[in-house]
Every structure is written in structure tokens, then in C-alpha cells.
Write an enzyme that holds these catalytic residues in place. Structure first.
Site, PDB file in Angstrom:
ATOM      1  CG  ASP A   1      -0.445   0.171   2.096  1.00 19.77           C
ATOM      2  OD1 ASP A   1       0.862  -0.213   2.403  1.00 19.77           O
ATOM      3  OD2 ASP A   1      -0.615   1.324   3.249  1.00 19.77           O
TER       4      ASP A   1
ATOM      5  CG  ASP B   1     -53.553  -9.513  16.457  1.00 21.90           C
ATOM      6  OD1 ASP B   1     -53.026  -8.203  16.047  1.00 21.90           O
ATOM      7  OD2 ASP B   1     -52.271  -9.439  15.484  1.00 21.90           O
ATOM      8  CG  ASP B   2     -55.149  -4.928  19.080  1.00 19.49           C
ATOM      9  OD1 ASP B   2     -54.866  -4.660  20.515  1.00 19.49           O
ATOM     10  OD2 ASP B   2     -54.413  -3.403  18.938  1.00 19.49           O
TER      11      ASP B   2
ATOM     12  NE  ARG C   1     -53.589   0.853  15.464  1.00 22.19           N
ATOM     13  CZ  ARG C   1     -53.181  -0.564  15.495  1.00 22.19           C
ATOM     14  NH1 ARG C   1     -52.378  -0.198  17.030  1.00 22.19           N
ATOM     15  NH2 ARG C   1     -54.458  -1.145  14.911  1.00 22.19           N
TER      16      ARG C   1
ATOM     17  CD1 TRP D   1     -42.305  -6.012  21.242  1.00 22.87           C
ATOM     18  CD2 TRP D   1     -42.075  -7.533  22.494  1.00 22.87           C
ATOM     19  NE1 TRP D   1     -41.478  -5.231  22.300  1.00 22.87           N
ATOM     20  CE2 TRP D   1     -42.209  -6.349  23.192  1.00 22.87           C
ATOM     21  CE3 TRP D   1     -42.620  -8.643  23.823  1.00 22.87           C
ATOM     22  CZ2 TRP D   1     -41.071  -5.811  24.337  1.00 22.87           C
ATOM     23  CZ3 TRP D   1     -42.072  -8.649  25.635  1.00 22.87           C
ATOM     24  CH2 TRP D   1     -41.832  -7.284  26.125  1.00 22.87           C
ATOM     25  CG  ASP D   2     -47.880  -4.618  16.768  1.00 22.31           C
ATOM     26  OD1 ASP D   2     -46.909  -4.033  15.884  1.00 22.31           O
ATOM     27  OD2 ASP D   2     -48.637  -4.470  15.982  1.00 22.31           O
ATOM     28  CG  MET D   3     -42.902  -0.181  18.994  1.00 24.76           C
ATOM     29  SD  MET D   3     -42.890   0.932  18.562  1.00 24.76           S
ATOM     30  CE  MET D   3     -41.370   0.907  16.909  1.00 24.76           C
ATOM     31  CG  ASN D   4     -48.659  -1.254  15.963  1.00 20.85           C
ATOM     32  OD1 ASN D   4     -48.218  -1.353  15.137  1.00 20.85           O
ATOM     33  ND2 ASN D   4     -49.430  -1.628  16.731  1.00 20.85           N
TER      34      ASN D   4
ATOM     35  CB  CYS E   1     -44.614  -7.819  14.802  1.00 17.50           C
ATOM     36  SG  CYS E   1     -46.592  -6.696  13.458  1.00 17.50           S
TER      37      CYS E   1
ATOM     38  CG  ASP F   1     -49.365  -4.622   8.964  1.00 15.31           C
ATOM     39  OD1 ASP F   1     -49.639  -5.709   9.418  1.00 15.31           O
ATOM     40  OD2 ASP F   1     -50.184  -3.642  10.108  1.00 15.31           O
TER      41      ASP F   1
HETATM   42  C1  DGJ Z   1     -50.652  -3.441  13.665  1.00 10.40           C
HETATM   43  C2  DGJ Z   1     -49.455  -5.437  13.161  1.00 10.40           C
HETATM   44  O1  DGJ Z   1     -48.507  -5.212  12.161  1.00 10.40           O
HETATM   45  C3  DGJ Z   1     -50.697  -6.080  12.470  1.00 10.40           C
HETATM   46  O2  DGJ Z   1     -50.695  -7.515  12.130  1.00 10.40           O
HETATM   47  C4  DGJ Z   1     -51.838  -6.531  14.072  1.00 10.40           C
HETATM   48  O3  DGJ Z   1     -50.953  -7.293  15.145  1.00 10.40           O
HETATM   49  C5  DGJ Z   1     -52.339  -4.776  14.525  1.00 10.40           C
HETATM   50  N1  DGJ Z   1     -51.111  -3.934  14.763  1.00 10.40           N
HETATM   51  C6  DGJ Z   1     -52.475  -5.270  15.673  1.00 10.40           C
HETATM   52  O4  DGJ Z   1     -53.431  -3.675  16.298  1.00 10.40           O
END
Ligand code: DGJ
Length: 724
Positions: free
Chosen positions: A47, A361-362, A438, A472-475, A521, A543
Site C-alpha cells: 500500500d 391478535d390485538d 394511533r 410483540w408489536d410496536m405501532n 412486529c 401489514d
Molecule cells: C400492527 C400489526 O402489524 C398487525 O399485524 C396487527 O397486529 C395490528 N398491529 C394490531 O393492532
């Protein structure tokens, strides 16, 4: 074999296929030399011939450093590009001069405290730990490099330790920095949005800054924590590709800076926007791990490295190499409108079809009949489920199905008992509007008391019933980010402390419930990253379950993630998100490229469709090992033409399943030929659907005829089995 050769201040990390080399300049600075196909020699003097400037100039007191490819550059001397480490000392100064102090090579891959990290069997990989110091600041910087034996990946991370008597503020601490000698590269990133995750984007490098990041609190669907640089002309099968992926679930950055001399500086790590970390005397800060992949076999070659890494060095626990139950989720069938009777009917039909697990689900807790309330109140709604969660779980088990349950533990609804009792438990900034998304706020997971609540709330439900799986979701994204527990000078630590808090909860829960399969998720695929995969072996891709969209999403996702991580389900048509009709078989063929399941009430299928579904499920079951853990190869990109195709081959190359989807009908065209890859040319394969026997060579050179039915989103699958 993985090895690290250290000779005359030169560090050569290599395995059977790849070498990564750097050396120390006279001034103790690490200079990047080479990353590519394995070099047999050590290359130490080469180098030096390449540089116009003399070795004596590559030191802290000249302006020449900008011409030197480096390993972990800092601000404050002759290199004015972005530093990998930028900080503000107690006296307000910002320069950092790192000088080599020592190193060690180990056969054990060290853990990263509080963070997910790739692991290895004792003795199979080699790790170099190299120390630098800035004596004036009293700072020690340790860079870790691991070279693996079985995948062409270098794992990198950095640790900064304050050995002075005063606090310093870390403004930017990258996990890895690599200076490439030229800018003749194209950048590939995985970008998108909700329902359009991980779309492949490719553009040439140009002078200046370019790259992707997330400041959304999650690794995000907007930009996955991944970037590849490929030579122009690189395609799925040929050409050089370098991948940069961060094992982290929060704010991140992946960037290239083309500076003077048209060198490309590549950096990956925590996003420095809204980030500042106060490092007190005696404390250390460790970055997340960056996984740098290399291949000269095109993008499929790079993906193969990541797939092996994820399967062998990231995913842990009982399900790491085990089959995953085929599941039926009620979300798209019922949303919040269900009771025990209704979900049991849906589950029973799923069982009849051949599915193996029902997931609720939810909407099962508090008074959550829509998305306006109850997050945080994790008590079973007995109006909907009069026999409680244990009653429902027992009934589902009595049908011969496993039982799974949805949670969104990191969130709180303003309309919840939890929020009324602890309004300061959410992320917020004093006096500012708490931005809802949401109808929910984000719990402040940087706080130990909040983490303890979340862990106990989830654990008490998991202990109360026979639960085999957790979604285990998180939106929502995080804003504004601030913590009531942290002092003003530490507010900019909140987002990273949140992720550390989340990781500690996940570590505890997954250790406490080792038999539960966890799926992550986040509004679909908003947190589809290597960090989450350390705790949860699979993640919901999107989704958007429309087959046409899913081909694109799964194709992009597969650049980094193996099919065993990609949650993929068959759903209703016309599709919820796109309104599109696609044949049931196509929906199955596309879902088969992931962890398989259904997201609908199977009672809506007529008798013929139900019989077809039973057949499909039986088919996927019969080939589940191959489909889940075989080597996945992308053959034709939906981004490039009307036909998408991929295949999965068994490691011994005796079996393969090939899937082709024609996205839009092409009238009056010759039948397409699909040339396969990865087969044994000598073997004879029986192609069941064609009732024909062909050699591997014929299949790879002449290919399979794609005789699609007319119509959009038609698909074909081929099952190849070789007994000879
Ligand atoms: C977002 C997830 O991606 C869906 O599959 C579903 O579980 C909804 N939340 C429920 O509120």
C-alpha cells in the site's frame, strides 16, 4: 479457518475466502489497506507504493491525512471528513488524536454489554481487540473486529472509556468506518414506508454525502439499517458486493462520503441526530455491532453470508434451528370484533385445514374494542373471553393447536388506567404536546421502573395460561423524545437508553420463557433488524399481505434476512391494503418463502378453495425443512421485469423448490425460460409438476419453461427431487 495475522504493525484478518487488512502508520494511526478476496501474502509494503505522500506525512500534525484511507477517523487534524468519533470535552475542545496502544487476539467472541451481538462456537472465529488512546483527553478507544470461519463477514464495534477525571460528551460514535480507495460503487438500500417495506433502491455514488438513516426511534420501514456498495454491473450472481448491516433496533445511520481524491468513506452506527452521550469518569460506552459482508458472487453471494450469519450467529434459543408452527392469526379476520366463540370457530377451521397454531391478535385486554384505548392495561377482557386467557388457551390446545398471543408492551393509551396512574411514564418533553399516533403514546423504556412494569405485565399473562407464542408489536414512531427521569444534560441519551431498556426486557423475558416462540412486529415491518432477531427468531414482514406487494417486500427483505425470519401469511382477496385480487395459489406460493401461516377466516373459502388450502398446507408441511432452512436464491427480480422468481435448495443440493410469479400478464410472448442456480450439474432431478427428469446442468443452462395461465399475479412452483 478464521485467522488474524499480526506482523510489523499490520493486521490481516482472513478466512478461506476473504481478507481484511489494516496497518498502523508511523504515528500509530490505523490505515485501511484492503478488503476483498483472500490474499495469501501479508501485503505489508504494497500500500505504501500506492500513496503519493510519504509515510512520514501520515501523522496527526500534517494536512495529509485526508489522503489516507483510515479505520476509525476522528476530528481535529488534517482529515476534515466526518469522524467516526466526535466529542466535546469538558473544556469545550473537540479534537481527538487516537494513537495505538496495544492489541489482543482471542478465539472467543466477546459479549457486548446490554446489546445484542453475534456469537460463535468457541474457537471457530477470531477476534482482534485493539486499543487506542488520546492521552490529553484521558480517553481509551477499543475497536473489536471478528472474522468468522463460515461466513464472509467482519463484525465490528467500538468501546470508548473515559479514564480522565471529567465528563466528556460523545456526539458521534460509529460502529464501523471503512475508507474505500475510489468512488466507483453503487449504493443499494432498503427503503419504504408502512405496507411498502424494504424496497430495493440503487444509485451510483456521487461526490458528497449520501446514505440513509432513521431518527424515528425504531430502525424503521423508511430505511432499514443496511446498505450495500456494489461495483457497477454487479447483479444477483456476479460482481463485488459489500454489505453494511447494523445490529440495532433504534436510530441509525449508514452513509458514504465521497471526499477529496474521490475516496469513499463508509460509516455505519447510531444516528447522531438528537444523540449526545455524557460519559462520566470511569464509564464506558459500547456501540452496537456492525456486520460487514463481502462477496464477489453478486448480491446472492452477499445475502448468503448474511443468511448464514443470522441462522448460525444471531438467532438463539429453542427455535434457532427448529421448525416453526404454521399459524392462523385472527387479525385480518376480525380485527377487534371477536369473542371466545368466534375465535374458537376460526381456530377449528384452521385445524381442519392442517394449521398448527392459533394466534389471538390485538383486542383481548382492558376495554379495547378499537385502537383508542387500553394499551398498558394487560388484563384479560372477560366480556370477550369469559373463561379467561387460560380457558381460551386450554380450549385451543384441546383442539390440538398451539396457542399464541399478541402484545404491544412498549405502548400506553391515554385512555388507560396505566396512563392515569403514571402520566410521566411516557416519552415526552416538558410543556410540549404529547404527540399521539394511533391514539397512543410510547412508554419511556429508558426508565428502569417502566421496564420492570412492562416485563411483569407480560410475564404475568404468560404465566397465567399455556401460551406457546408471542407476537410483540410496536405501532408508532417516537416523538417528542425525552424522559422525566433523566437530567437536562442526558436528555439526548433517551432514544438509545430506550432501546437498551427494551433489550434488557427482551433478554429477561426470553430467558424466563425459553419455550415460547417470539415474533417481533412493528406496524408490520417497521423494526425488521438484526437486533430484534437476537431475541426473536422471526418478524412480521409487513401489514401488506397482498401477494403482488409481498413479492417485492420479501425480495428486498431477503437481501439480508433468511426466509426463516420472514413472517409471511396467506390472506383474503381482494386484499385489505391494495384491493387487489390474486389467485389463492399465488398467495400461498409467496407466503411459502417465509414463516408460513394464514391471516384470514378460512370459513370464507368455498369447498374447492378449502380443499386446495388443505392440499397447499400439506405440501408446505411435506417440504418445511427445505423451505425454512434451505439456501435461498433470488433468480428474477420483480423490480426488473414482469416475472419474479426465487428458489430454495437443500444444502446437499438434492432437493429444491422453485417459485415464479408473473406480476403482469404479457400477451403473445414466447414462453419464458427460467435458468436455475445452485443445483448439482451432475444430478438428475425429477421435476414433479412437469413429470419430467432433467439434469442439473440442463436446468441451470436451458432452464424451466414458465407456462403461466393468463392473468396478472399468476404463479408456478416446481418441486425438484434428485435420487441419483
Ligand atoms: C400492527 C400489526 O402489524 C398487525 O399485524 C396487527 O397486529 C395490528 N398491529 C394490531 O393492532
Amino acid at each position: 479457518m478464521a485467522e488474524i495475522i499480526v506482523q510489523d504493525k499490520l493486521f490481516h484478518l482472513r478466512n478461506a475466502r476473504m481478507s481484511y487488512i489494516f496497518r498502523l502508520t508511523g504515528d500509530g494511526l490505523p490505515a485501511h489497506i484492503y478488503w476483498g478476496a483472500r490474499l495469501e501474502s501479508l501485503m505489508s509494503p504494497l500500500d505504501r507504493l500506492w500513496f503519493e505522500s510519504g509515510e512520514e506525512n501520515f501523522c496527526h500534525n500534517t494536512m495529509e491525512l485526508e489522503k489516507l484511507p483510515q479505520e476509525y477517523p476522528t476530528y481535529g487534524h488534517g482529515d476534515l471528513r466526518r469522524g467516526a468519533l466526535e466529542l466535546t470535552a469538558a473544556d469545550g475542545s473537540t479534537a481527538v488524536d487516537l494513537v495505538y496502544r496495544g492489541h489482543a487476539v482471542t478465539a472467543e467472541k466477546p459479549a457486548l454489554p446490554g446489546l445484542p451481538f453475534s456469537f460463535d462456537r468457541e474457537g471457530a472465529s477470531r477476534t482482534l481487540s485493539i486499543d487506542y488512546a488520546d492521552e490529553l483527553l484521558g480517553l481509551k478507544v477499543t475497536l473489536l473486529y471478528t472474522v468468522f470461519d463460515d461466513c464472509d463477514i467482519i463484525a465490528r464495534s467500538a468501546k470508548v472509556t473515559n479514564k480522565s477525571g471529567k465528563a466528556v460528551f460523545l456526539d458521534r460514535v460509529m460502529s464501523a468506518s471503512v475508507d474505500l480507495y475510489d468512488m466507483d460503487w453503487e449504493m443499494i438500500t432498503l427503503s419504504g414506508d408502512w405496507a411498502r417495506e424494504r424496497a430495493i433502491d440503487r444509485r451510483p455514488l456521487v461526490p458528497g454525502f449520501q446514505g440513509v438513516d432513521s431518527a424515528r426511534g425504531a430502525s424503521s420501514a423508511q430505511n432499514n439499517p443496511f446498505m450495500a456498495l456494489v461495483r457497477p454491473g454487479t447483479d444477483e450472481f456476479k460482481g463485488e458486493a459489500m454489505g453494511f448491516a447494523l445490529m440495532y433496533s433504534g436510530n441509525h445511520t449508514e452513509m458514504a462520503e465521497v471526499g477529496l481524491k474521490q475516496m469513499a468513506r463508509v460509516q455505519i452506527g447510531l444516528n447522531d441526530t438528537h444523540f449526545r452521550w455524557m460519559l462520566e469518569p470511569g464509564e464506558s460506552f459500547t456501540t452496537p455491532e456492525a456486520l460487514l459482508a463481502w462477496s464477489d458472487q453478486g448480491l446472492n453471494g452477499m445475502s448468503a453470508q448474511y443468511h448464514r450469519l443470522v441462522r448460525e450467529h444471531i438467532i438463539r434459543g429453542k427455535y434457532a434451528h427448529a421448525q416453526r408452527p404454521f399459524l392462523l392469526n385472527n387479525w385480518e379476520a376480525t380485527t377487534f370484533n371477536f369473542d371466545e366463540e368466534k375465535v374458537l370457530k376460526i381456530a377449528a377451521r384452521g385445524k381442519e385445514a392442517g394449521l398448527e397454531m392459533f394466534v389471538l391478535d390485538d383486542g383481548w385486554f382492558g376495554h379495547r374494542d378499537d385502537d383508542h384505548s387500553s394499551l398498558g392495561d394487560w388484563q384479560v377482557n372477560l366480556k370477550k373471553l369469559p373463561h379467561g386467557m387460560d380457558g381460551l388457551a386450554d380450549r385451543v390446545h384441546a383442539m390440538g393447536l398451539k396457542f399464541g398471543l399478541w402484545f404491544e408492551p412498549e405502548m400506553v393509551s391515554p385512555d388507560s388506567d396505566l396512563y392515569r396512574a403514571h402520566p410521566d411514564w411516557c416519552l415526552h418533553q416538558p410543556g410540549r404536546t404529547r404527540t399521539e399516533s394511533r391514539w397512543q403514546l410510547t412508554l419511556d423504556m429508558s426508565r428502569a421502573d417502566v421496564c420492570e412494569y412492562v416485563e411483569n405485565a407480560v410475564a404475568s399473562i404468560l404465566e397465567s395460561a399455556r401460551i406457546d407464542y408471542v407476537k410483540w408489536d410496536m405501532n408508532r414512531d417516537m416523538a417528542p423524545v425525552g424522559s422525566a427521569m433523566l437530567p437536562p444534560e442526558r436528555q439526548a441519551e433517551t432514544a438509545h437508553r430506550y432501546i437498551l431498556g427494551l433489550y434488557s426486557v427482551l433478554e429477561h423475558l426470553t430467558a424466563r420463557f425459553p419455550d415460547i416462540l417470539f415474533e417481533s412486529c412493528a406496524s408490520g415491518g417497521n423494526r425488521f433488524d438484526l437486533g430484534m432477531m437476537y431475541y426473536m427468531p422471526q418478524a412480521w414482514c409487513s401489514d401488506n399481505t397482498d401477494a403482488g406487494s409481498r413479492v417485492m417486500i420479501e425480495y428486498g427483505t431477503s437481501l439480508v434476512f433468511p426466509q426463516s425470519t420472514m413472517g409471511a401469511h396467506v390472506s383474503h382477496a381482494p386484499n385489505w391494503q391494495t384491493g387487489r385480487m390474486s389467485p389463492l395459489r399465488t398467495r400461498v406460493n409467496v407466503a411459502m418463502w417465509g414463516t408460513f401461516g394464514y391471516e384470514m377466516d378460512l370459513a370464507e373459502l368455498d369447498d374447492n378453495q378449502f380443499a386446495e388450502t388443505q392440499e397447499d398446507i400439506a405440501y408446505v408441511k411435506a417440504h418445511r425443512d427445505l423451505l425454512l432452512y434451505g439456501d435461498s436464491i433470488r433468480l428474477k427480480s420483480p423490480y426488473a421485469g414482469p416475472t419474479a422468481a426465487w428458489m430454495v435448495v437443500s444444502p446437499d443440493r438434492s432437493e429444491a423448490i422453485v417459485t415464479a410469479v408473473r406480476m403482469t400478464a404479457q400477451p403473445n410472448m414466447l414462453r419464458e425460460r427460467l435458468c436455475l442456480k445452485g443445483l448439482d450439474p451432475e444430478k438428475i432431478y425429477r421435476v414433479e409438476e412437469l413429470d419430467a427428469e432433467l439434469t442439473g446442468q440442463e436446468l441451470m443452462r436451458f432452464g424451466l419453461p414458465l407456462a403461466f395461465e393468463s392473468g396478472d399475479y399468476r404463479s408456478l412452483r416446481f418441486t425438484l427431487i434428485s435420487h441419483k
